[in-house]
Structure formats: C-alpha cells, structure tokens
Design a protein around this motif. Sequence first.
Motif, mmCIF file in Angstrom:
data_model
loop_
_atom_site.group_PDB
_atom_site.id
_atom_site.type_symbol
_atom_site.label_atom_id
_atom_site.label_comp_id
_atom_site.label_asym_id
_atom_site.label_seq_id
_atom_site.Cartn_x
_atom_site.Cartn_y
_atom_site.Cartn_z
ATOM 1 N N ALA A 76 49.680 30.172 29.337
ATOM 2 C CA ALA A 76 48.537 30.420 28.372
ATOM 3 C C ALA A 76 47.464 29.464 29.472
ATOM 4 C CB ALA A 76 49.203 30.192 26.733
ATOM 5 N N LYS A 77 48.347 27.592 28.971
ATOM 6 C CA LYS A 77 47.648 26.862 29.790
ATOM 7 C C LYS A 77 47.611 26.829 30.990
ATOM 8 C CE LYS A 77 49.016 23.708 26.881
ATOM 9 N NZ LYS A 77 47.620 23.469 25.687
ATOM 10 N N GLN A 78 48.043 28.064 31.970
ATOM 11 C CA GLN A 78 47.187 28.067 33.087
ATOM 12 C C GLN A 78 45.682 29.209 33.064
ATOM 13 O OE1 GLN A 78 48.463 27.005 36.322
ATOM 14 N NE2 GLN A 78 46.622 27.607 36.591
ATOM 15 N N ILE A 79 45.764 29.885 32.283
ATOM 16 C CA ILE A 79 44.917 30.962 31.810
ATOM 17 C C ILE A 79 43.783 28.890 31.526
ATOM 18 C CG2 ILE A 79 43.839 32.260 29.959
ATOM 19 C CD1 ILE A 79 46.484 33.888 30.786
ATOM 20 N N GLN A 80 44.040 29.061 30.357
ATOM 21 C CA GLN A 80 42.857 27.823 29.437
ATOM 22 C C GLN A 80 42.771 26.769 30.725
ATOM 23 O OE1 GLN A 80 44.886 25.590 26.658
ATOM 24 N NE2 GLN A 80 42.857 24.310 26.392
ATOM 25 N N ARG A 81 42.861 26.119 31.568
ATOM 26 C CA ARG A 81 42.935 25.699 32.555
ATOM 27 C C ARG A 81 41.706 26.108 34.107
ATOM 28 N NH1 ARG A 81 47.897 23.615 32.823
ATOM 29 N NH2 ARG A 81 48.343 24.642 34.131
ATOM 30 N N ASP A 82 42.199 27.157 34.153
ATOM 31 C CA ASP A 82 41.541 28.638 35.312
ATOM 32 C C ASP A 82 40.116 29.004 34.882
ATOM 33 O OD1 ASP A 82 43.559 27.697 37.233
ATOM 34 O OD2 ASP A 82 44.382 30.387 36.477
ATOM 35 N N ASN B 282 32.675 39.725 30.694
ATOM 36 C CA ASN B 282 33.700 40.049 31.016
ATOM 37 C C ASN B 282 34.491 40.789 31.711
ATOM 38 O OD1 ASN B 282 36.466 41.062 29.973
ATOM 39 N ND2 ASN B 282 35.943 40.798 27.632
ATOM 40 N N TRP B 283 34.032 41.566 32.826
ATOM 41 C CA TRP B 283 34.786 42.086 33.936
ATOM 42 C C TRP B 283 34.554 40.933 35.097
ATOM 43 C CZ3 TRP B 283 31.349 42.244 37.903
ATOM 44 C CH2 TRP B 283 30.346 41.620 37.893
ATOM 45 N N PHE B 284 33.435 39.973 35.208
ATOM 46 C CA PHE B 284 33.372 39.324 35.869
ATOM 47 C C PHE B 284 34.240 38.159 35.803
ATOM 48 C CE2 PHE B 284 31.673 35.181 37.287
ATOM 49 C CZ PHE B 284 31.129 35.032 38.771
ATOM 50 N N LEU B 285 33.929 37.625 34.462
ATOM 51 C CA LEU B 285 35.521 36.550 34.106
ATOM 52 C C LEU B 285 37.248 37.055 34.159
ATOM 53 C CD1 LEU B 285 33.486 35.665 31.005
ATOM 54 C CD2 LEU B 285 33.496 34.717 33.138
ATOM 55 N N ARG B 286 37.231 38.003 34.297
ATOM 56 C CA ARG B 286 38.204 38.488 34.634
ATOM 57 C C ARG B 286 38.889 39.109 35.809
ATOM 58 N NH1 ARG B 286 40.663 44.562 33.530
ATOM 59 N NH2 ARG B 286 43.029 43.650 33.385
ATOM 60 N N ARG B 287 38.103 39.341 36.134
ATOM 61 C CA ARG B 287 37.995 39.342 37.975
ATOM 62 C C ARG B 287 38.325 37.861 38.518
ATOM 63 N NH1 ARG B 287 34.468 39.755 42.582
ATOM 64 N NH2 ARG B 287 32.980 39.577 40.696
ATOM 65 N N ALA B 288 37.547 36.856 38.407
ATOM 66 C CA ALA B 288 37.798 35.669 38.843
ATOM 67 C C ALA B 288 38.901 35.059 38.565
ATOM 68 C CB ALA B 288 36.146 34.641 37.772
ATOM 69 N N LEU B 289 39.572 35.885 36.978
ATOM 70 C CA LEU B 289 40.674 34.929 36.491
ATOM 71 C C LEU B 289 41.666 35.662 37.505
ATOM 72 C CD1 LEU B 289 42.563 33.607 34.357
ATOM 73 C CD2 LEU B 289 42.180 35.676 33.144
ATOM 74 N N GLY B 290 42.307 36.844 37.545
ATOM 75 C CA GLY B 290 42.589 37.403 38.807
ATOM 76 C C GLY B 290 43.214 36.614 39.701
ATOM 77 N N ARG C 230 46.859 35.311 40.461
ATOM 78 C CA ARG C 230 47.787 36.368 41.079
ATOM 79 C C ARG C 230 48.985 36.658 41.619
ATOM 80 N NH1 ARG C 230 43.313 35.861 45.523
ATOM 81 N NH2 ARG C 230 44.409 34.987 46.598
ATOM 82 N N ASN C 231 49.225 35.611 41.828
ATOM 83 C CA ASN C 231 50.633 35.062 42.287
ATOM 84 C C ASN C 231 51.254 34.717 40.905
ATOM 85 O OD1 ASN C 231 49.685 34.982 45.276
ATOM 86 N ND2 ASN C 231 48.924 32.818 44.775
ATOM 87 N N GLN C 232 51.181 34.435 39.653
ATOM 88 C CA GLN C 232 51.562 34.165 38.796
ATOM 89 C C GLN C 232 52.195 35.497 38.208
ATOM 90 O OE1 GLN C 232 49.153 32.086 38.904
ATOM 91 N NE2 GLN C 232 50.131 30.181 39.996
ATOM 92 N N LEU C 233 51.773 36.444 38.500
ATOM 93 C CA LEU C 233 51.608 37.615 37.343
ATOM 94 C C LEU C 233 51.346 38.681 38.143
ATOM 95 C CD1 LEU C 233 49.573 36.524 34.160
ATOM 96 C CD2 LEU C 233 52.248 36.591 34.398
ATOM 97 N N LYS C 234 51.886 39.851 36.899
ATOM 98 C CA LYS C 234 51.817 41.338 38.008
ATOM 99 C C LYS C 234 50.898 41.787 38.229
ATOM 100 C CE LYS C 234 56.108 42.895 38.784
ATOM 101 N NZ LYS C 234 57.055 43.922 38.050
ATOM 102 N N THR C 235 50.082 41.817 37.136
ATOM 103 C CA THR C 235 48.603 42.751 36.257
ATOM 104 C C THR C 235 47.658 41.268 36.042
ATOM 105 O OG1 THR C 235 49.513 43.214 33.594
ATOM 106 C CG2 THR C 235 49.630 44.885 36.579
#
Length: 114
Positions: free
Chosen positions: A10-16, A71-79, A83-88
Amino acid sequence: METTRQQKIAKQIQRDMAEIFQKEGAEIVRGVLVTVTAVRVSPDFSYAKIYVSVFPFEQNAAVMATLEQHNWFLRRALGQRIRNQLKTVPEIQFFLDDSLEYIEQIDRAMHREE
C-alpha cells in the motif's frame, strides 16, 4: 487488520501514484493539486482503493470523473512501476478524501464565533 505485506505494498502504491500524478499524469489533473492520502489493498492484492485529496476543493467532482476516465492509463503506469513486486496489477478505484476540506470548514466556523 492488514498484514505487514499489505501495508508495504500500500505504501509503495501510494508513493508510485503520487509520482505518476507529478510526472505522467500532470496533463490529466491540469492545474489542480492531487494528493494521494492513503491506499488500502485487498488481502489477495487484486484490488486497491486509492484515497485522494483535491485542491481547490471546488473541482472535486471534475477531478474524480477525470481520474475514473483515465483509470486504464493510471493502472498501466502503476503496473510498470510495481511489476517486480506483484504478479498482477491490482484493479484500482479512486475515492475522495475530503478531510482537509472538513478541517477548513471547522476552522472557518471557529473563527466566526470568536
């Protein structure tokens, strides 16, 4: 109760997400300050609730609609970042955190009474 791993992700996603709003998402939120205040992740990491604060407050609805639209653009940028921390990449949904607006209203009300 969140696990330690959930809290770290959650903290990593918040920073990203904050970095995405500063760099790639600048044209999405034009002229508005968007702050990521909190992130809650489901136990299986498939869903993330992202709480954002918007300033100026008058543009809350417009910014929230824009975030959902992109949402799709932001999710792709987050991915690309996690990508190295989570499978999906988790499904993301934005929620308005209006606590700052609430604090400002209380402050104005207290100053009127004095």
